[in-house]
Scaffold this motif. Sequence first.
Motif, PDB file in Angstrom:
ATOM      1  N   VAL A  16       0.865  -1.184   0.000  1.00 25.79           N
ATOM      2  CA  VAL A  16       0.000   0.000   0.000  1.00 25.79           C
ATOM      3  C   VAL A  16       0.896   1.226   0.000  1.00 25.79           C
ATOM      4  O   VAL A  16       1.878   1.285   0.751  1.00 25.79           O
ATOM      5  CB  VAL A  16      -0.930   0.022   1.226  1.00 25.79           C
ATOM      6  CG1 VAL A  16      -1.732   1.329   1.248  1.00 25.79           C
ATOM      7  CG2 VAL A  16      -1.865  -1.166   1.222  1.00 25.79           C
ATOM      8  N   ALA A  17       0.605   2.204  -0.830  1.00 24.37           N
ATOM      9  CA  ALA A  17       1.348   3.462  -0.875  1.00 24.37           C
ATOM     10  C   ALA A  17       0.419   4.596  -0.444  1.00 24.37           C
ATOM     11  O   ALA A  17      -0.690   4.722  -0.968  1.00 24.37           O
ATOM     12  CB  ALA A  17       1.897   3.717  -2.276  1.00 24.37           C
ATOM     13  N   VAL A  18       0.888   5.418   0.504  1.00 28.50           N
ATOM     14  CA  VAL A  18       0.071   6.494   1.059  1.00 28.50           C
ATOM     15  C   VAL A  18       0.913   7.764   1.148  1.00 28.50           C
ATOM     16  O   VAL A  18       2.089   7.703   1.515  1.00 28.50           O
ATOM     17  CB  VAL A  18      -0.468   6.125   2.460  1.00 28.50           C
ATOM     18  CG1 VAL A  18      -1.380   7.233   2.987  1.00 28.50           C
ATOM     19  CG2 VAL A  18      -1.203   4.798   2.428  1.00 28.50           C
ATOM     20  N   GLY A  19       0.313   8.895   0.819  1.00 27.99           N
ATOM     21  CA  GLY A  19       0.982  10.186   0.962  1.00 27.99           C
ATOM     22  C   GLY A  19       0.329  11.008   2.050  1.00 27.99           C
ATOM     23  O   GLY A  19      -0.891  11.208   2.053  1.00 27.99           O
ATOM     24  N   PHE A  20       1.119  11.516   3.006  1.00 30.84           N
ATOM     25  CA  PHE A  20       0.602  12.298   4.124  1.00 30.84           C
ATOM     26  C   PHE A  20       0.993  13.770   4.061  1.00 30.84           C
ATOM     27  O   PHE A  20       0.622  14.538   4.947  1.00 30.84           O
ATOM     28  CB  PHE A  20       1.095  11.710   5.451  1.00 30.84           C
ATOM     29  CG  PHE A  20       0.434  10.407   5.824  1.00 30.84           C
ATOM     30  CD1 PHE A  20      -0.866  10.376   6.283  1.00 30.84           C
ATOM     31  CD2 PHE A  20       1.117   9.211   5.712  1.00 30.84           C
ATOM     32  CE1 PHE A  20      -1.480   9.182   6.635  1.00 30.84           C
ATOM     33  CE2 PHE A  20       0.519   8.013   6.060  1.00 30.84           C
ATOM     34  CZ  PHE A  20      -0.790   7.985   6.519  1.00 30.84           C
ATOM     35  N   ALA A  21       1.775  14.165   3.042  1.00 34.26           N
ATOM     36  CA  ALA A  21       2.253  15.549   2.943  1.00 34.26           C
ATOM     37  C   ALA A  21       2.933  15.933   4.265  1.00 34.26           C
ATOM     38  O   ALA A  21       3.773  15.190   4.771  1.00 34.26           O
ATOM     39  CB  ALA A  21       1.109  16.486   2.583  1.00 34.26           C
ATOM     40  N   ASP A  22       2.568  17.086   4.848  1.00 30.17           N
ATOM     41  CA  ASP A  22       3.192  17.529   6.091  1.00 30.17           C
ATOM     42  C   ASP A  22       2.236  17.376   7.279  1.00 30.17           C
ATOM     43  O   ASP A  22       2.420  18.022   8.314  1.00 30.17           O
ATOM     44  CB  ASP A  22       3.623  18.983   5.976  1.00 30.17           C
ATOM     45  CG  ASP A  22       2.446  19.908   5.665  1.00 30.17           C
ATOM     46  OD1 ASP A  22       1.413  19.420   5.147  1.00 30.17           O
ATOM     47  OD2 ASP A  22       2.549  21.114   5.931  1.00 30.17           O
ATOM     48  N   SER A  23       1.237  16.495   7.144  1.00 28.43           N
ATOM     49  CA  SER A  23       0.208  16.389   8.176  1.00 28.43           C
ATOM     50  C   SER A  23       0.651  15.593   9.403  1.00 28.43           C
ATOM     51  O   SER A  23      -0.011  15.649  10.439  1.00 28.43           O
ATOM     52  CB  SER A  23      -1.061  15.746   7.583  1.00 28.43           C
ATOM     53  OG  SER A  23      -0.784  14.404   7.163  1.00 28.43           O
ATOM     54  N   ARG A  24       1.746  14.846   9.313  1.00 27.68           N
ATOM     55  CA  ARG A  24       2.204  14.048  10.445  1.00 27.68           C
ATOM     56  C   ARG A  24       3.692  14.282  10.700  1.00 27.68           C
ATOM     57  O   ARG A  24       4.525  13.397  10.489  1.00 27.68           O
ATOM     58  CB  ARG A  24       1.947  12.556  10.194  1.00 27.68           C
ATOM     59  CG  ARG A  24       0.467  12.226  10.023  1.00 27.68           C
ATOM     60  CD  ARG A  24       0.214  10.739  10.001  1.00 27.68           C
ATOM     61  NE  ARG A  24      -1.193  10.433   9.827  1.00 27.68           N
ATOM     62  CZ  ARG A  24      -1.712   9.217   9.864  1.00 27.68           C
ATOM     63  NH1 ARG A  24      -0.921   8.167  10.059  1.00 27.68           N
ATOM     64  NH2 ARG A  24      -3.015   9.025   9.704  1.00 27.68           N
ATOM     65  N   PRO A  25       4.057  15.458  11.172  1.00 29.49           N
ATOM     66  CA  PRO A  25       5.476  15.745  11.428  1.00 29.49           C
ATOM     67  C   PRO A  25       5.978  14.984  12.654  1.00 29.49           C
ATOM     68  O   PRO A  25       5.217  14.681  13.574  1.00 29.49           O
ATOM     69  CB  PRO A  25       5.485  17.259  11.663  1.00 29.49           C
ATOM     70  CG  PRO A  25       4.112  17.555  12.189  1.00 29.49           C
ATOM     71  CD  PRO A  25       3.186  16.594  11.491  1.00 29.49           C
ATOM     72  N   VAL A  26       7.257  14.696  12.645  1.00 29.98           N
ATOM     73  CA  VAL A  26       7.899  14.077  13.804  1.00 29.98           C
ATOM     74  C   VAL A  26       8.826  15.062  14.497  1.00 29.98           C
ATOM     75  O   VAL A  26       9.431  14.721  15.518  1.00 29.98           O
ATOM     76  CB  VAL A  26       8.692  12.820  13.380  1.00 29.98           C
ATOM     77  CG1 VAL A  26       7.740  11.746  12.900  1.00 29.98           C
ATOM     78  CG2 VAL A  26       9.734  13.151  12.323  1.00 29.98           C
ATOM     79  N   ALA A  27       8.953  16.262  13.939  1.00 25.80           N
ATOM     80  CA  ALA A  27       9.803  17.302  14.515  1.00 25.80           C
ATOM     81  C   ALA A  27       9.228  18.650  14.099  1.00 25.80           C
ATOM     82  O   ALA A  27       8.471  18.744  13.120  1.00 25.80           O
ATOM     83  CB  ALA A  27      11.251  17.159  14.044  1.00 25.80           C
ATOM     84  N   PRO A  28       9.544  19.725  14.835  1.00 28.55           N
ATOM     85  CA  PRO A  28       9.056  21.061  14.451  1.00 28.55           C
ATOM     86  C   PRO A  28       9.589  21.453  13.072  1.00 28.55           C
ATOM     87  O   PRO A  28      10.732  21.159  12.720  1.00 28.55           O
ATOM     88  CB  PRO A  28       9.607  21.969  15.546  1.00 28.55           C
ATOM     89  CG  PRO A  28       9.892  21.054  16.702  1.00 28.55           C
ATOM     90  CD  PRO A  28      10.292  19.749  16.094  1.00 28.55           C
ATOM     91  N   ASN A  29       8.745  22.136  12.319  1.00 30.85           N
ATOM     92  CA  ASN A  29       9.129  22.572  10.976  1.00 30.85           C
ATOM     93  C   ASN A  29       9.775  23.956  10.954  1.00 30.85           C
ATOM     94  O   ASN A  29      10.018  24.501   9.874  1.00 30.85           O
ATOM     95  CB  ASN A  29       7.897  22.591  10.067  1.00 30.85           C
ATOM     96  CG  ASN A  29       7.593  21.216   9.498  1.00 30.85           C
ATOM     97  OD1 ASN A  29       8.436  20.596   8.851  1.00 30.85           O
ATOM     98  ND2 ASN A  29       6.390  20.719   9.759  1.00 30.85           N
ATOM     99  N   ASP A  30      10.091  24.513  12.127  1.00 32.38           N
ATOM    100  CA  ASP A  30      10.649  25.857  12.175  1.00 32.38           C
ATOM    101  C   ASP A  30      12.172  25.870  12.172  1.00 32.38           C
ATOM    102  O   ASP A  30      12.795  26.942  12.304  1.00 32.38           O
ATOM    103  CB  ASP A  30      10.123  26.610  13.414  1.00 32.38           C
ATOM    104  CG  ASP A  30      10.346  25.829  14.711  1.00 32.38           C
ATOM    105  OD1 ASP A  30      10.923  24.726  14.653  1.00 32.38           O
ATOM    106  OD2 ASP A  30       9.952  26.335  15.777  1.00 32.38           O
ATOM    107  N   THR A  31      12.809  24.694  12.029  1.00 41.31           N
ATOM    108  CA  THR A  31      14.266  24.614  11.936  1.00 41.31           C
ATOM    109  C   THR A  31      14.647  23.734  10.755  1.00 41.31           C
ATOM    110  O   THR A  31      13.894  22.812  10.386  1.00 41.31           O
ATOM    111  CB  THR A  31      14.889  24.030  13.219  1.00 41.31           C
ATOM    112  OG1 THR A  31      14.448  22.678  13.383  1.00 41.31           O
ATOM    113  CG2 THR A  31      14.491  24.857  14.442  1.00 41.31           C
TER     114      THR A  31
END
Length: 261
Positions: free
Chosen positions: A216-231
């Motif tokens: 199965v192939a799934v795309g989540f874009a940036d909806s499930r980050p594992v770290a802050p996106n500000d760095t």
Amino acid sequence: MGMDDLLNQGPQEEAEEGAPAWMATFADLSTLLLTFFVLLLSFANMDVQKFREMLGSVKDAFGVQKETWGDYMARSQTPIEQMLEQAMQDQAQSEGQDQEQGASMQQFMSIVQALFQDLGGAAEVYMDDQGVTVRVEGKLLFPSGSADLRPEAAAVMDRIAALMNKYTFDLYILGHTDSVPIHTERFPSNWELSAARATAALRYLVEKGADPTRLVAVGFADSRPVAPNDTPEGRAKNRRVEFLFKNPESLPSGGYRPAGP
């Protein structure tokens, strides 16, 4: 003719004794030719394996290290498969179990960790209720803003393919991006980019022999980050592809799952 006439004749020519002289040369040549063809026949039927072992004994007698040839075949044909076989054997020995009896999720996780340990932080392996996940940095698999696998991605993808060919887990390929927007003709947003990357990984596995009914192939874009996106470091962690080997017990009865093998 009387006796006096015989006595008055000159000396008669002596008769030659034995075969002519050229026969000796001819016999020698025939013998050499026979020996030559016998040698050719013996080389043609020679056991190469025994010859090499004999040669090794001669080298050893003169203090030269020899190469031993055994009557065995490698169980695996590629280095990746050999690594997987070794990881399975080590796990079976540590657990005192036969690897052919199958592996629990905990045992499977140990095998996957051993298989990916040489990649360091580029590939992280962890387990939860969903199953065993291999989290791979996006830069190891894809160029920035692209869904075309790098040549270096084979170091990861071939290991995933070997696991798929050895075990019967369902595999969910999860594509993730950071929060930086993308807007190109091919990828209007990060949703398309993450899905395309997951699909590219799936297609590679199918080409390597993985069962498509278990993928199965799934795309989540940036909806499930594992770290802050500000760095920059956080965004780099969020750009990833996760390979989730699904725990069969986590699949709800009647819920969605790929068709079984």
